[in-house]
Design a protein around this motif. Structure first.
Motif, PDB file in Angstrom:
ATOM      1  N   SER A   1       0.847  -1.205   0.000  1.00  0.00           N
ATOM      2  CA  SER A   1       0.000   0.000   0.000  1.00  0.00           C
ATOM      3  C   SER A   1       0.877   1.248   0.000  1.00  0.00           C
ATOM      4  O   SER A   1       2.090   1.167   0.244  1.00  0.00           O
ATOM      5  CB  SER A   1      -0.898   0.031   1.249  1.00  0.00           C
TER       6      SER A   1
ATOM      7  N   ALA B   1      -2.752   9.094   6.410  1.00  0.00           N
ATOM      8  CA  ALA B   1      -1.640   8.142   6.322  1.00  0.00           C
ATOM      9  C   ALA B   1      -0.266   8.812   6.334  1.00  0.00           C
ATOM     10  O   ALA B   1       0.710   8.207   6.768  1.00  0.00           O
ATOM     11  CB  ALA B   1      -1.780   7.290   5.077  1.00  0.00           C
TER      12      ALA B   1
ATOM     13  N   VAL C   1       4.289  16.533   1.069  1.00  0.00           N
ATOM     14  CA  VAL C   1       3.168  15.802   0.457  1.00  0.00           C
ATOM     15  C   VAL C   1       2.784  16.559  -0.810  1.00  0.00           C
ATOM     16  O   VAL C   1       2.552  17.770  -0.765  1.00  0.00           O
ATOM     17  CB  VAL C   1       1.959  15.751   1.415  1.00  0.00           C
TER      18      VAL C   1
ATOM     19  N   CYS D   1       1.814   9.938  -3.099  1.00  0.00           N
ATOM     20  CA  CYS D   1       0.673   9.024  -3.255  1.00  0.00           C
ATOM     21  C   CYS D   1      -0.426   9.601  -4.146  1.00  0.00           C
ATOM     22  O   CYS D   1      -1.172   8.856  -4.766  1.00  0.00           O
ATOM     23  CB  CYS D   1       0.112   8.649  -1.892  1.00  0.00           C
TER      24      CYS D   1
HETATM   25  C1  PLP Z   1      -3.681   7.551  -0.511  1.00  0.00           C
HETATM   26  C2  PLP Z   1      -2.646   8.252   0.280  1.00  0.00           C
HETATM   27  C3  PLP Z   1      -1.781   7.586   1.150  1.00  0.00           C
HETATM   28  C4  PLP Z   1      -1.935   6.138   1.520  1.00  0.00           C
HETATM   29  O1  PLP Z   1      -2.068   5.250   0.509  1.00  0.00           O
HETATM   30  P1  PLP Z   1      -2.782   3.836   0.745  1.00  0.00           P
HETATM   31  O2  PLP Z   1      -2.428   3.072  -0.487  1.00  0.00           O
HETATM   32  O3  PLP Z   1      -4.236   4.071   0.887  1.00  0.00           O
HETATM   33  O4  PLP Z   1      -2.186   3.215   1.960  1.00  0.00           O
HETATM   34  C5  PLP Z   1      -0.785   8.312   1.775  1.00  0.00           C
HETATM   35  N1  PLP Z   1      -0.658   9.639   1.589  1.00  0.00           N
HETATM   36  C6  PLP Z   1      -1.482  10.329   0.786  1.00  0.00           C
HETATM   37  C7  PLP Z   1      -1.278  11.788   0.615  1.00  0.00           C
HETATM   38  C8  PLP Z   1      -2.511   9.665   0.121  1.00  0.00           C
HETATM   39  O5  PLP Z   1      -3.350  10.353  -0.656  1.00  0.00           O
END
Ligand code: PLP
Length: 385
Positions: free
Chosen positions: A59, A88, A147, A175
């Motif tokens: 993930s 997350a 981020v 992500c």
């Molecule tokens: C989706 C997301 C995550 C986590 O990803 P998962 O695959 O759902 O564990 C972490 N950081 C950001 C900014 C996200 O949008």
């Protein structure tokens, strides 16, 4: 007319036979975990991002945890990030035994304010033989985690230059930004490591969970390869890791989808242009601000409005898909009370969390649907006066 926030079926329809063939191949080979399919994806994904290596895992959250450990975050280290992000980002810091230290965002891009980062380090930190530490209590700074929110990279020129001066590793939470660029460089290729999620709603979504870490450093990639499988090689263990592997079948789906990613980005960017043009004439709506160096993939198209909750209800009543990302900044979450933050600590994050609203931007939206979204927002303001 109802307009969904996201309709993944439309994306899958033209490639449905290719996806089925991945499933059939997996049944035949019976290689269900990692295997050649994942290794091929790792190669193709690294090439796409412009990095030496890419390591698959279970993930995006795990990608962050694994990358933080691999860059050397030790128990009790601070990791600097923002409170205006998906949970997350900070959750992974805690799971990697670090402590989130929040810094506020810029009000236009929603990404970390590099000047606050620079000031905070200058005001609070010194370089010692243990690395960069906080003067007052000796806590180490393990990493900085920008981020790339909603598909736009944080100001990586400033962030990398500050972190190079201090010699602090940068872990990109990419992500929401697969394929997005900053000065022509892809997300995940600028920091020491880049972390990606294949959650179905991301621009490159699996048919389930999945994640990836990118890096140019072979020793880091090898450490993550070990950490994702209990920290060992064979049955010999030097450290305790995780069970965080990527399924072969998900890797297969992702390989099919990666080949279409650039054209899907184009669709989202076209829709974003349509909205931004329409909203220029509508004073009440602040369209997303994209910096000159940035090439956004619009994982979300997020506007700011003063009367957010009213507009949200109005759109819901009119069947226009919408959502608030994110309604409560992380420093005000119950589980982070122990960090000692309070209301007023991050005024920009707190303000935007009351103003943002994300509207449908996925590439397969029809022109009719885009018009419907814009007209509904216009109608809301027309009815208000
Ligand atoms: C989706 C997301 C995550 C986590 O990803 P998962 O695959 O759902 O564990 C972490 N950081 C950001 C900014 C996200 O949008």
């Amino acid at each position: 007319m109802a307009v969904p926030l996201l309709d993944i079926k439309r994306q899958h329809q033209p490639i449905i036979e290719d996806l089925r063939s991945v499933f059939n191949r997996a049944l035949e080979t019976s290689r269900f975990i990692k295997g050649p399919e994942m290794e091929q994806l790792e190669k193709e994904f690294a090439e796409y991002c412009g990095t030496e290596r890419a390591v698959g895992c279970a993930s995006g959250t795990d990608a962050l945890i694994l990358a933080l450990m691999a860059v050397g975050v030790k128990p009790g280290d601070f990791v600097l990030t923002t409170p205006f992000t998906f949970f997350a980002s900070a959750g992974a810091i805690v799971r990697a035994s670090g402590i989130p230290l929040f810094l506020d965002i810029l009000p236009d891009t929603f990404n970390i304010d590099p000047e606050l980062l620079s000031e905070w380090l200058t005001d609070n930190c010194v370089v010692t033989n243990r690395g960069v530490v906080v003067k007052s209590n000796g806590t180490r700074i393990g990493a900085v985690m920008p981020v790339h929110l909603f598909g736009q990279l944080a100001d990586m020129d400033r962030i990398m230059s500050i972190c190079k001066d201090w010699r602090i590793p940068v872990v990109e939470d990419a992500c929401q930004a697969v394929g997005a660029k900053w000065s022509e460089k892809r997300a995940g290729s600028l920091g020491a490591a880049g972390c990606f999620s294949f959650f179905p709603s991301k621009n490159l979504g699996a048919l389930g969970d999945g994640g990836m870490v990118t890096t140019d450093r072979p020793e880091m990639a090898d450490r993550i390869v070990s950490l994702r499988e209990h920290g060992g090689r064979g049955y010999i263990h030097e450290e305790v890791g995780f069970n965080s592997r990527l399924d072969a079948i998900q890797a297969g789906f992702l390989r099919i989808k990666l080949a279409h990613l650039e054209s899907w980005h184009k669709g989202r960017r076209k829709n974003a242009r349509f909205y931004s043009k329409a909203f220029r004439k509508l004073g009440q709506v602040t369209a997303p601000v994209i910096k000159n160096e940035a090439w956004s993939i619009y994982n979300q198209y997020t506007i700011k409005v003063a009367d957010r909750d009213e507009l949200l209800n109005y759109l819901r009543e009119h069947d226009i898909g919408c959502a608030v990302y994110y309604p409560l900044p992380l420093h005000l979450q119950k589980c982070f009370e122990c960090l000692g933050y309070g209301e007023g600590d991050f005024p920009v994050s707190e303000a935007v969390s009351k103003e943002v609203i994300s509207i449908p931007v996925f590439g397969e939206l029809t022109e009719e649907e885009l018009v419907e979204v814009v007209e509904t927002i216009k109608a809301f303001y027309a009815e208000k006066v």
